[in-house]
Write an enzyme that holds these catalytic residues in place. Structure first.
Site, PDB file in Angstrom:
ATOM      1  N   LYS A 102       4.243 -10.553   0.034  1.00 53.60           N
ATOM      2  CA  LYS A 102       5.292 -10.612   1.057  1.00 53.60           C
ATOM      3  C   LYS A 102       6.613 -11.146   0.488  1.00 53.60           C
ATOM      4  CE  LYS A 102       2.479  -9.659   4.679  1.00 53.60           C
ATOM      5  NZ  LYS A 102       1.216  -9.296   4.003  1.00 53.60           N
TER       6      LYS A 102
HETATM    7  C1  PLP Z   1       0.251  -8.306   4.209  1.00 50.93           C
HETATM    8  C2  PLP Z   1      -0.777  -8.159   3.155  1.00 50.93           C
HETATM    9  C3  PLP Z   1      -1.431  -6.926   2.938  1.00 50.93           C
HETATM   10  C4  PLP Z   1      -1.175  -5.707   3.796  1.00 50.93           C
HETATM   11  O1  PLP Z   1       0.088  -5.132   3.569  1.00 50.93           O
HETATM   12  P1  PLP Z   1       0.716  -4.094   4.621  1.00 50.93           P
HETATM   13  O2  PLP Z   1       2.103  -3.858   4.170  1.00 50.93           O
HETATM   14  O3  PLP Z   1       0.668  -4.806   5.956  1.00 50.93           O
HETATM   15  O4  PLP Z   1      -0.120  -2.869   4.606  1.00 50.93           O
HETATM   16  C5  PLP Z   1      -2.355  -6.845   1.905  1.00 50.93           C
HETATM   17  N1  PLP Z   1      -2.647  -7.933   1.153  1.00 50.93           N
HETATM   18  C6  PLP Z   1      -2.046  -9.124   1.332  1.00 50.93           C
HETATM   19  C7  PLP Z   1      -2.426 -10.276   0.462  1.00 50.93           C
HETATM   20  C8  PLP Z   1      -1.088  -9.296   2.329  1.00 50.93           C
HETATM   21  O5  PLP Z   1      -0.504 -10.492   2.518  1.00 50.93           O
END
Ligand code: PLP
Length: 493
Positions: free
Chosen positions: A112
């Site tokens: 993120k």
């Molecule tokens: C948010 C997240 C995901 C999923 O990503 P999306 O963009 O919502 O598909 C996968 N792995 C981790 C560790 C995340 O924090």
């Protein structure tokens, strides 16, 4: 380049307007009206650049109302010293044909950060460009990773506040301490009794309360969100697909022009959609493989064309993918239908009304040209972590393991052995307990103590931001009923 709502093409917005607004009033998401194409010469230049310069180049192609100078400043700040590696998103080669794109070297140890370190610059500058004079309060409900990454991104940003709500019993101890020990003069964190849905519903209620919005406007504030529906969060994610490809070419792992596969652990469909954008820009991508955990709503959709959210919800060891409604899929439907806003609207109305929709056979055919899929249960997730560690001495987190397993199954089923990149979305230390158990460690406690234990067992270094949690005290420790959330925001502002 202009932007439209996925549910109504008749209105046209600039990039700054789309980012400042976040979500369209008709409920749709903002999408660009075309994909900028990268020529052979463009790629040659990208190959020579570092991550920051690649970000400026690629994002600039969508952001007509931002100058290169502005974007250069943003990239320098967003991908600077808070990352524990110069290149921000390194590709780790595990064997000849499989590479792991590590997106967790930022300040909160999850992918993120790649978007949320950049979003505050895009958002605050967009707000200024649109002539808005009110200050912005970011309001976010989180199941763990987004909340901390948003707090870190918006911490001490001028003319801006951020408030994060998390479910009291829905996040790990590490995630909770990451959030409650957040520094900064413009931040607040509170927990809500109940699960993620309670926190999320509370936040949605606040957003859709016109009286409260008017009250805030009187005081000079407006509300915005940091979640992945904002185009300003999607765009920075396009960069690392293209950057990873360039790195593989530079390392001699592939020849320029070779098509490769990406396998992406998917929840809200934001990350993998960014890969689709990169492909549409001309990146040689053969397949984007959508990996789900036991919550396999996307696997069923890609296999059958039926999206059905009326199904049991499973709590898994990869909690950031425990999602039944993947909001960013709406953007894909729009692009795959060549911008058929009426069609997207009817699908989304059906989803709201009936809890499901089915796309046409033509659309499914186009979808299959680019997307493959697979899901992975809890046992297979743990087994993949154990195998990777046992065979390659490489420690991966639970989300990454889901993608690693799905890639294995895809390869066996299709015989498609071409070079593949597994998108690695979190540091294994962020999901310490499950990872430690998977490699045979003892898990008889929770939280910070496990960091050292996993370190002893694996030898992999603990990321600094997580190691520094040791001895930190929470600044925020209040828990509220969800009915009280509006008042909490009012008091904060
Ligand atoms: C948010 C997240 C995901 C999923 O990503 P999306 O963009 O919502 O598909 C996968 N792995 C981790 C560790 C995340 O924090």
């Amino acid at each position: 380049m202009n932007f439209h709502s996925t549910r109504d093409k008749s209105k046209t917005l600039s990039a700054a307007q789309a980012i400042a607004k976040g979500l369209s009033e008709d409920g749709g998401l903002f999408v660009p009206d075309s994909f900028p194409k990268l020529s052979q010469d463009d790629f040659k230049v990208l190959l020579t650049m570092d991550y920051k310069a690649r970000a400026v180049d690629i994002m600039g192609r969508y952001l007509a109302d931002f100058t290169a100078e502005e974007l250069t400043g943003f990239a320098a700040n967003a991908y600077g010293k808070q990352f524990d590696t110069e290149c921000a998103a390194p590709v780790r080669t595990v064997n000849d044909g499989t590479h792991y794109l590590e997106l967790w070297h930022g300040p909160t140890s999850a992918f993120k950060d790649m978007a949320l370190q950049m979003l505050p610059y895009l958002l605050t500058t967009s707000i200024k460009k649109t002539g808005e004079t009110k200050k912005v309060c970011i309001l976010t409900a989180t199941s763990g990773d987004t909340g901390k990454a948003a707090l870190e991104g918006f911490c001490d940003v001028p003319d801006c506040k951020i408030m994060v709500f998390y479910p009291k019993d829905g996040v790990s101890q590490i995630q909770e301490l990451q959030m409650t020990s957040q520094e900064g003069s413009n931040v607040s964190v509170a927990s809500v009794y109940g699960n993620f849905d309670d926190a999320q519903t509370g936040v949605k209620k606040i957003f859709s309360d016109p009286d409260f919005r008017a009250e805030l406007a009187d005081k000079g504030w407006f509300l915005s969100s940091a979640n992945s529906i904002n185009f300003g969060r999607l765009l920075p994610q396009v960069v690392y697909y293209i950057s990873a490809y360039c790195d593989l070419v530079n390392a001699g792992s592939i020849a320029f022009g070779d098509a490769i596969n990406f396998c992406v652990p998917t929840g809200n469909f934001g990350n993998i959609l960014a890969g689709y954008y990169a492909k549409q820009m001309g990146l040689p991508v053969h397949k984007l493989i959508c990996a789900s955990n036991a919550n396999d709503v996307l696997t069923e959709f890609i296999e059958t064309g039926v999206y059905n959210r009326k199904r049991p919800f499973f709590t898994t060891v990869s909690p950031s993918m425990d999602i039944l409604v993947s909001s960013n899929l709406e953007r894909l439907l729009y692009h795959l239908t060549g911008g058929d806003d009426a069609y997207v609207r009817s699908c989304m109305e059906a989803l709201e009304r009936d809890g499901c929709y089915k796309v046409s056979d033509e659309l499914l055919k186009v979808l299959h040209e680019t997307f493959a899929c697979g899901c992975c249960d809890e046992d297979a997730t743990k087994a993949k972590i154990a195998d990777m560690f046992g065979e390659n001495h490489y420690l991966i987190d639970t989300h990454t393991a889901v993608a690693g397993h799905v890639l294995d199954v895809y390869r066996k089923a299709t015989g498609d052995e071409r070079t593949a990149v597994v998108v690695s979305t979190a540091s294994p230390y962020k999901f310490c307990g499950a990872v430690l158990a998977a490699i045979g460690g003892t898990v008889d406690c929770d939280g910070i103590a496990l960091l050292d234990r996993l370190n002893e067992k694996s030898g992999a270094p603990v990321p600094k931001p997580l190691a520094s949690l040791k001895g930190k005290n929470p600044r925020f420790n209040q828990t509220f009923e969800k009915e009280a959330m509006t008042q909490v925001v009012r008091d904060f502002i």
